[in-house]
Motif scaffolding. Structure first.
Motif, PDB file in Angstrom:
ATOM      1  N   ILE A 100      34.366  38.711  38.528  1.00  0.00           N
ATOM      2  CA  ILE A 100      34.733  39.727  39.922  1.00  0.00           C
ATOM      3  C   ILE A 100      36.054  38.770  40.666  1.00  0.00           C
ATOM      4  N   LEU A 101      36.778  39.305  40.649  1.00  0.00           N
ATOM      5  CA  LEU A 101      38.180  38.949  41.277  1.00  0.00           C
ATOM      6  C   LEU A 101      37.986  39.488  42.816  1.00  0.00           C
ATOM      7  N   PHE A 159      39.574  33.690  44.057  1.00  0.00           N
ATOM      8  CA  PHE A 159      38.463  33.381  42.983  1.00  0.00           C
ATOM      9  C   PHE A 159      38.059  34.367  42.043  1.00  0.00           C
ATOM     10  N   TRP A 160      37.617  34.042  41.037  1.00  0.00           N
ATOM     11  CA  TRP A 160      36.944  34.755  40.023  1.00  0.00           C
ATOM     12  C   TRP A 160      35.320  34.491  39.894  1.00  0.00           C
ATOM     13  N   PHE A 161      34.631  35.384  40.452  1.00  0.00           N
ATOM     14  CA  PHE A 161      33.147  35.067  40.309  1.00  0.00           C
ATOM     15  C   PHE A 161      32.569  35.618  39.166  1.00  0.00           C
ATOM     16  N   THR A 162      31.353  34.974  38.540  1.00  0.00           N
ATOM     17  CA  THR A 162      30.709  34.967  37.540  1.00  0.00           C
ATOM     18  C   THR A 162      29.515  34.443  37.649  1.00  0.00           C
ATOM     19  N   PRO A 163      28.261  35.353  37.101  1.00  0.00           N
ATOM     20  CA  PRO A 163      28.392  36.563  36.423  1.00  0.00           C
ATOM     21  C   PRO A 163      28.837  37.534  37.331  1.00  0.00           C
ATOM     22  N   PRO A 164      29.323  38.728  36.603  1.00  0.00           N
ATOM     23  CA  PRO A 164      29.694  39.919  37.530  1.00  0.00           C
ATOM     24  C   PRO A 164      28.712  40.799  37.807  1.00  0.00           C
ATOM     25  N   ASP A 165      27.898  40.232  38.546  1.00  0.00           N
ATOM     26  CA  ASP A 165      26.660  40.862  39.264  1.00  0.00           C
ATOM     27  C   ASP A 165      26.948  41.198  40.711  1.00  0.00           C
TER      28      ASP A 165
END
Length: 221
Positions: A100-101, A159-165
């Motif tokens: 998730i950006l 930032f790029w969040f993971t997992p995309p929940d």
């Protein structure tokens, strides 16, 4: 003119022509939707249960039929979208993203000193590093002192969040914001509030307010 049941034969022929064209058009739309079903079946741009976005629709796929695809939108409405429309649209498969950006902006008051801006950058960097395990390993977090505007000094974070929940992401985002707010307060760093100046044309400016004590002289006549 010859007539049948009181109607002109020419009128009946014209009616048959219009009816035939309508049937042909309906058959054409039905065939387009069926071909759309086959394309969806073979290309597999989405599966049942996945979230997709296109046009003004955003929701989860419940079923793909021969004519239409059933989508449960985020507002809980159930919509039936013709398959031909789906394959002719730019469609986003949200469920298949790997992260998730997200962008965050912290507006520090314009009165903040250089040292306070440095401290604010240090705090934000530290908090983001504390959640490094939740960031995409191939996409480093970007933190910058991006601009000085009329009422604030702006720090941006991408930032790029993971997992995309999505809901897990919102929980972590809440914790990060609370931690940054607490540490800003501990270090006397204030957030800037949007402000504006209104000038009335033709009005006379008020004299500046003096902070000097007022001296009152009293005498008897």
């Amino acid at each position: 003119y010859q007539t049948v049941s009181g109607n002109s034969i020419a009128t009946l022929i014209a009616g048959l022509g219009i009816g035939g064209a309508t049937l042909a058009l309906a058959a054409s739309d039905t065939m387009k939707n069926f071909l759309g079903f086959l394309i969806i079946y073979m290309d597999k741009p989405f599966k049942k249960g996945e979230r997709i976005m296109f046009d003004k629709h955003d929701g989860f796929v419940e079923n793909v039929g021969f004519r239409s695809t059933k989508i449960r939108r985020l507002d809980a409405h159930l919509v039936f979208v013709p398959n031909a429309k789906i394959i002719d649209s730019v469609m986003h498969n949200v469920s298949q993203r790997d992260c998730i950006l997200h962008d965050m902006f912290f507006r520090v008051t314009y009165a903040a000193s250089y040292a306070q801006v440095e401290k604010a950058l240090e705090i934000v960097t530290d908090v983001m590093n504390n959640h490094k395990d939740k960031m995409h390993p191939d996409k480093p977090t970007r933190i910058h002192f991006t601009s000085i505007v009329d009422d604030a000094r702006v720090i941006s974070v991408r930032f790029w969040f993971t997992p995309p929940d999505w809901w897990y992401f919102k929980d972590v985002e809440t914790e990060m914001n609370k931690e940054i707010m607490r540490r800003f307060e501990e270090n006397g760093i204030e957030f800037a509030a949007p402000s504006s100046t209104v000038t009335l044309i033709g009005s006379k400016p008020h004299p500046p307010i003096s902070n000097e004590p007022v001296q009152v002289s009293m005498r008897k006549e």
